[in-house]
Design a protein around this motif. Structure first.
Motif, PDB file in Angstrom:
ATOM      1  N   HIS A  35       8.235   3.669  -1.364  1.00  0.00           N
ATOM      2  CA  HIS A  35       7.310   3.711  -2.561  1.00  0.00           C
ATOM      3  C   HIS A  35       6.334   4.108  -2.682  1.00  0.00           C
ATOM      4  O   HIS A  35       5.749   5.030  -3.417  1.00  0.00           O
ATOM      5  N   LEU A  36       5.334   4.285  -0.999  1.00  0.00           N
ATOM      6  CA  LEU A  36       4.031   4.905  -0.779  1.00  0.00           C
ATOM      7  C   LEU A  36       4.814   6.443  -0.626  1.00  0.00           C
ATOM      8  O   LEU A  36       3.609   7.519  -1.182  1.00  0.00           O
ATOM      9  N   ARG A  37       5.232   7.392  -0.557  1.00  0.00           N
ATOM     10  CA  ARG A  37       5.838   8.147  -0.391  1.00  0.00           C
ATOM     11  C   ARG A  37       5.924   9.075  -1.086  1.00  0.00           C
ATOM     12  O   ARG A  37       5.613  10.595  -1.403  1.00  0.00           O
ATOM     13  N   HIS A  38       6.889   8.452  -2.183  1.00  0.00           N
ATOM     14  CA  HIS A  38       6.782   9.026  -3.562  1.00  0.00           C
ATOM     15  C   HIS A  38       5.840   8.761  -4.634  1.00  0.00           C
ATOM     16  O   HIS A  38       5.536   9.632  -5.349  1.00  0.00           O
ATOM     17  N   TYR A  39       5.087   7.578  -5.085  1.00  0.00           N
ATOM     18  CA  TYR A  39       3.504   7.401  -5.322  1.00  0.00           C
ATOM     19  C   TYR A  39       2.465   8.065  -4.729  1.00  0.00           C
ATOM     20  O   TYR A  39       2.531   9.053  -5.919  1.00  0.00           O
ATOM     21  N   MET A  40       2.156   8.104  -3.172  1.00  0.00           N
ATOM     22  CA  MET A  40       0.569   9.354  -3.465  1.00  0.00           C
ATOM     23  C   MET A  40       1.722  10.561  -2.588  1.00  0.00           C
ATOM     24  O   MET A  40       1.207  11.049  -1.787  1.00  0.00           O
ATOM     25  N   ASN A  41       1.685  11.028  -3.890  1.00  0.00           N
ATOM     26  CA  ASN A  41       2.638  12.877  -3.588  1.00  0.00           C
ATOM     27  C   ASN A  41       1.943  13.261  -3.278  1.00  0.00           C
ATOM     28  O   ASN A  41       1.602  15.132  -3.109  1.00  0.00           O
ATOM     29  N   TRP A  42       0.637  13.707  -3.719  1.00  0.00           N
ATOM     30  CA  TRP A  42      -0.661  14.523  -4.372  1.00  0.00           C
ATOM     31  C   TRP A  42      -1.465  14.250  -2.696  1.00  0.00           C
ATOM     32  O   TRP A  42      -2.476  15.447  -2.164  1.00  0.00           O
ATOM     33  N   LEU A  43      -0.913  13.888  -1.546  1.00  0.00           N
ATOM     34  CA  LEU A  43      -1.168  13.686  -0.361  1.00  0.00           C
ATOM     35  C   LEU A  43      -0.190  13.999   0.706  1.00  0.00           C
ATOM     36  O   LEU A  43       0.869  14.080   0.692  1.00  0.00           O
ATOM     37  N   PRO A  44      -1.315  14.568   1.874  1.00  0.00           N
ATOM     38  CA  PRO A  44      -0.245  14.882   2.759  1.00  0.00           C
ATOM     39  C   PRO A  44       0.994  14.685   3.040  1.00  0.00           C
ATOM     40  O   PRO A  44       0.023  13.015   3.598  1.00  0.00           O
ATOM     41  N   ALA A  45       1.922  14.502   3.539  1.00  0.00           N
ATOM     42  CA  ALA A  45       2.977  13.244   4.765  1.00  0.00           C
ATOM     43  C   ALA A  45       2.342  12.674   5.475  1.00  0.00           C
ATOM     44  O   ALA A  45       2.998  11.973   5.392  1.00  0.00           O
ATOM     45  N   ASP A  46       1.701  13.064   6.327  1.00  0.00           N
ATOM     46  CA  ASP A  46       1.917  12.655   7.371  1.00  0.00           C
ATOM     47  C   ASP A  46       0.384  11.843   7.182  1.00  0.00           C
ATOM     48  O   ASP A  46       0.930  10.852   7.674  1.00  0.00           O
ATOM     49  N   LEU A  47      -0.247  11.948   6.264  1.00  0.00           N
ATOM     50  CA  LEU A  47      -1.520  10.972   6.169  1.00  0.00           C
ATOM     51  C   LEU A  47      -0.664   9.774   5.680  1.00  0.00           C
ATOM     52  O   LEU A  47      -0.569   9.069   5.943  1.00  0.00           O
ATOM     53  N   VAL A  48       0.298  10.201   4.636  1.00  0.00           N
ATOM     54  CA  VAL A  48       0.964   9.198   4.175  1.00  0.00           C
ATOM     55  C   VAL A  48       1.740   7.820   4.746  1.00  0.00           C
ATOM     56  O   VAL A  48       1.280   6.526   5.036  1.00  0.00           O
ATOM     57  N   ASP A  49       2.139   8.743   5.824  1.00  0.00           N
ATOM     58  CA  ASP A  49       3.147   7.799   7.403  1.00  0.00           C
ATOM     59  C   ASP A  49       2.033   7.055   7.554  1.00  0.00           C
ATOM     60  O   ASP A  49       2.354   6.103   8.863  1.00  0.00           O
ATOM     61  N   ALA A  50       0.314   7.733   7.630  1.00  0.00           N
ATOM     62  CA  ALA A  50       0.017   7.031   9.132  1.00  0.00           C
ATOM     63  C   ALA A  50      -0.455   5.763   7.537  1.00  0.00           C
ATOM     64  O   ALA A  50      -1.404   3.968   8.844  1.00  0.00           O
ATOM     65  N   LEU A  51      -0.787   5.719   6.969  1.00  0.00           N
ATOM     66  CA  LEU A  51      -1.041   4.859   6.182  1.00  0.00           C
ATOM     67  C   LEU A  51      -0.493   3.562   5.915  1.00  0.00           C
ATOM     68  O   LEU A  51      -0.521   2.560   5.607  1.00  0.00           O
ATOM     69  N   ALA A  52       1.135   3.781   5.368  1.00  0.00           N
ATOM     70  CA  ALA A  52       2.195   3.126   5.480  1.00  0.00           C
ATOM     71  C   ALA A  52       2.194   2.238   6.536  1.00  0.00           C
ATOM     72  O   ALA A  52       2.816   1.076   5.894  1.00  0.00           O
ATOM     73  N   PRO A  53       2.228   1.445   7.741  1.00  0.00           N
ATOM     74  CA  PRO A  53       2.225   1.007   8.741  1.00  0.00           C
ATOM     75  C   PRO A  53       1.327  -0.303   8.097  1.00  0.00           C
ATOM     76  O   PRO A  53       1.522  -1.735   8.457  1.00  0.00           O
ATOM     77  N   THR A  54       0.788  -0.316   7.553  1.00  0.00           N
ATOM     78  CA  THR A  54      -0.262  -1.047   7.143  1.00  0.00           C
ATOM     79  C   THR A  54      -1.082  -1.436   5.962  1.00  0.00           C
ATOM     80  O   THR A  54      -2.052  -2.591   5.542  1.00  0.00           O
ATOM     81  N   ALA A  55      -0.605  -0.927   4.868  1.00  0.00           N
ATOM     82  CA  ALA A  55      -0.933  -0.716   3.465  1.00  0.00           C
ATOM     83  C   ALA A  55      -0.214  -1.780   2.307  1.00  0.00           C
ATOM     84  O   ALA A  55       0.707  -2.454   3.237  1.00  0.00           O
ATOM     85  N   GLY A  56      -1.027  -2.112   1.685  1.00  0.00           N
ATOM     86  CA  GLY A  56      -0.303  -3.644   1.061  1.00  0.00           C
ATOM     87  C   GLY A  56      -0.462  -4.484   1.647  1.00  0.00           C
ATOM     88  O   GLY A  56      -0.622  -5.243   2.927  1.00  0.00           O
ATOM     89  N   PHE A  57       1.220  -5.447   1.203  1.00  0.00           N
ATOM     90  CA  PHE A  57       1.687  -6.706   1.906  1.00  0.00           C
ATOM     91  C   PHE A  57       3.415  -6.166   1.776  1.00  0.00           C
ATOM     92  O   PHE A  57       3.658  -6.190   1.115  1.00  0.00           O
ATOM     93  N   ALA A  58       3.721  -6.359   2.964  1.00  0.00           N
ATOM     94  CA  ALA A  58       5.139  -6.327   3.139  1.00  0.00           C
ATOM     95  C   ALA A  58       5.468  -8.147   3.676  1.00  0.00           C
ATOM     96  O   ALA A  58       4.808  -7.966   5.318  1.00  0.00           O
ATOM     97  N   GLY A  59       5.894  -8.932   3.627  1.00  0.00           N
ATOM     98  CA  GLY A  59       6.528 -10.239   4.335  1.00  0.00           C
ATOM     99  C   GLY A  59       6.898 -10.913   3.008  1.00  0.00           C
ATOM    100  O   GLY A  59       7.444 -10.866   1.958  1.00  0.00           O
ATOM    101  N   THR A  60       6.765 -12.557   3.566  1.00  0.00           N
ATOM    102  CA  THR A  60       7.736 -13.764   3.160  1.00  0.00           C
ATOM    103  C   THR A  60       6.893 -13.932   1.641  1.00  0.00           C
ATOM    104  O   THR A  60       5.549 -14.104   1.629  1.00  0.00           O
ATOM    105  N   GLU A  61       7.778 -15.081   1.022  1.00  0.00           N
ATOM    106  CA  GLU A  61       7.426 -15.001   0.011  1.00  0.00           C
ATOM    107  C   GLU A  61       5.831 -16.622   0.448  1.00  0.00           C
ATOM    108  O   GLU A  61       4.806 -16.453   0.095  1.00  0.00           O
TER     109      GLU A  61
END
Length: 298
Positions: free
Chosen positions: A234-260
Motif C-alpha cells: 500500500h505504501l509503495r503505491h500511495y507514497m509514490n512521490w517519495l523515493p522507493a528506498d525511503l518508503v521501504d525504510a518506513l514500511a516496517p514500522t508504519a501504521g498498524f499490522a497485526g490481529t484484531e
C-alpha cells in the motif's frame, strides 16, 4: 466494547478502485458500529475527486458522519469550495465534518496551478475565513443574492485541522473545532503531547475544548504473516512521490499490522490519552477488513 468513537476511511488510495467497491464500503461503514466515514484529497493521483465523492457518499449513507481528512483549501477557489461543502452538508442532512490541511505534496499544487507560496497556515486561514462568511450568509461579492445554499449546520460544518506539528495546531486554534492528526508510526507519546498542545492552544484562544481525532494505516493479520507485506504494498503505491528506498525504510514500522485483539489494545491506549475519535485508514480494498473491524469493536 466501550471505547471512544471509531471511524473508517474509504480505500480511495488503492489502485483500480471502481464505483461498486466505494458504494459497498460506504454502506458497510454506515451499517455500523463506526461513527464516521472518512476520505481525503490528492490531485496528482488516481483517487476519486473529493467533492464529487462527497455527494455520492451522502446518497449512499444515512447515519454515519462524513469526514474529509483532509481537503487542501489552497487547491480550490474558496467561494466554490464553500458552496460545494455547504451542498454536501445539505445532501447529508448535516452529517459533514470538514478536515482542512496545507498538504504535503508540491505536485498537487502544481497539478491545479495553485501558488506554492500559499502553502502556509496563513494561506489556509484566509480561505477558511472566506468560507465561514459564505456559510454565514454574507455577501462576499456584488451579486444580487449571497452564495448559497446555507449549510444545515449553523455557521457551517465542524472544522478539523489536519496536522502533525505543534505550530500548525496553535495557529489553527482560532478557527478550527478540533484536530485531525495522523500517526505515521503509532508513537502514542507524541500523540499525547500533540493532544496537550491542542488543549492548551484552544484554551488560550478562549475556545471550547477541541475535538481530538487521529488516524493511522491498518493492515490485519491474515494468519500467514501477510499484514506487514500488505502495508508495504500500500505504501509503495500511495507514497509514490517519495523515493522507493525511503518508503521501504518506513514500511516496517508504519501504521498498524497485526490481529484484531492487538488493534483493540492500540485503540484502548488512544482512548486513555484522550482521543475522542480514531479514523482507521485501510491498506486494502477488500470489504472483509470493514467486516472484521466492525465485529471486533462491536
Amino acid at each position: 466494547m466501550s471505547l471512544m468513537q471509531v471511524g473508517m476511511t474509504l480505500p480511495i488510495m488503492e489502485p483500480d478502485l471502481g464505483p461498486d467497491t466505494l458504494e459497498e464500503w460506504s454502506q458497510a461503514i454506515d451499517a455500523g458500529p463506526f461513527s464516521s466515514l472518512c476520505f481525503g484529497e490528492r490531485m496528482a493521483f488516481d483517487n476519486p475527486e473529493t467533492l464529487t465523492l462527497l455527494g455520492a457518499v451522502a446518497a449512499w449513507t444515512d447515519r454515519v458522519r462524513i469526514v474529509t481528512t483532509v481537503i487542501v483549501p489552497q487547491l480550490h477557489e474558496p467561494v466554490m469550495l464553500a458552496k460545494a461543502l455547504a451542498t454536501g452538508d445539505r445532501l447529508s442532512k448535516g452529517r459533514l465534518t470538514a478536515g482542512f490541511g496545507v498538504g504535503g505534496r508540491d505536485e498537487d499544487y502544481r497539478a491545479v496551478g495553485a501558488e506554492l507560496s500559499t502553502r502556509t497556515m496563513a494561506g489556509m486561514a484566509e480561505r477558511v475565513a472566506v468560507m465561514k462568511r459564505v456559510w454565514a450568509g454574507e455577501k462576499v461579492t456584488e451579486a444580487v443574492r449571497p452564495v448559497g445554499p446555507r449549510p444545515v449546520q449553523p455557521g457551517g460544518p465542524e472544522l478539523l485541522v489536519g496536522s502533525t506539528g505543534p505550530r500548525t495546531i496553535r495557529s489553527a486554534a482560532v478557527w478550527a473545532d478540533g484536530l485531525a492528526g495522523f500517526e505515521l508510526d503509532l508513537d502514542l507519546a507524541r500523540a499525547e503531547t500533540l493532544f496537550d498542545v491542542a488543549r492548551t492552544a484552544w484554551r488560550e484562544a478562549g475556545r471550547t475544548a477541541p475535538r481530538l481525532t487521529t488516524s493511522f494505516w491498518v493492515a490485519l493479520d491474515d494468519g500467514v504473516g501477510g499484514a506487514r507485506d500488505q502495508m508495504h504494498r500500500h505504501l509503495r503505491h500511495y507514497m509514490n512521490w517519495l523515493p522507493a528506498d525511503l518508503v521501504d525504510a518506513l514500511a516496517p514500522t508504519a501504521g498498524f499490522a497485526g490481529t484484531e485483539d492487538e488493534l483493540l489494545a492500540v485503540l484502548k491506549q488512544l482512548e486513555e490519552i484522550g482521543a475522542d475519535e480514531v479514523h482507521l485508514v485501510p491498506t486494502t480494498s477488500d470489504i472483509s477488513m470493514v467486516e472484521r473491524i466492525a465485529a471486533a469493536i462491536s
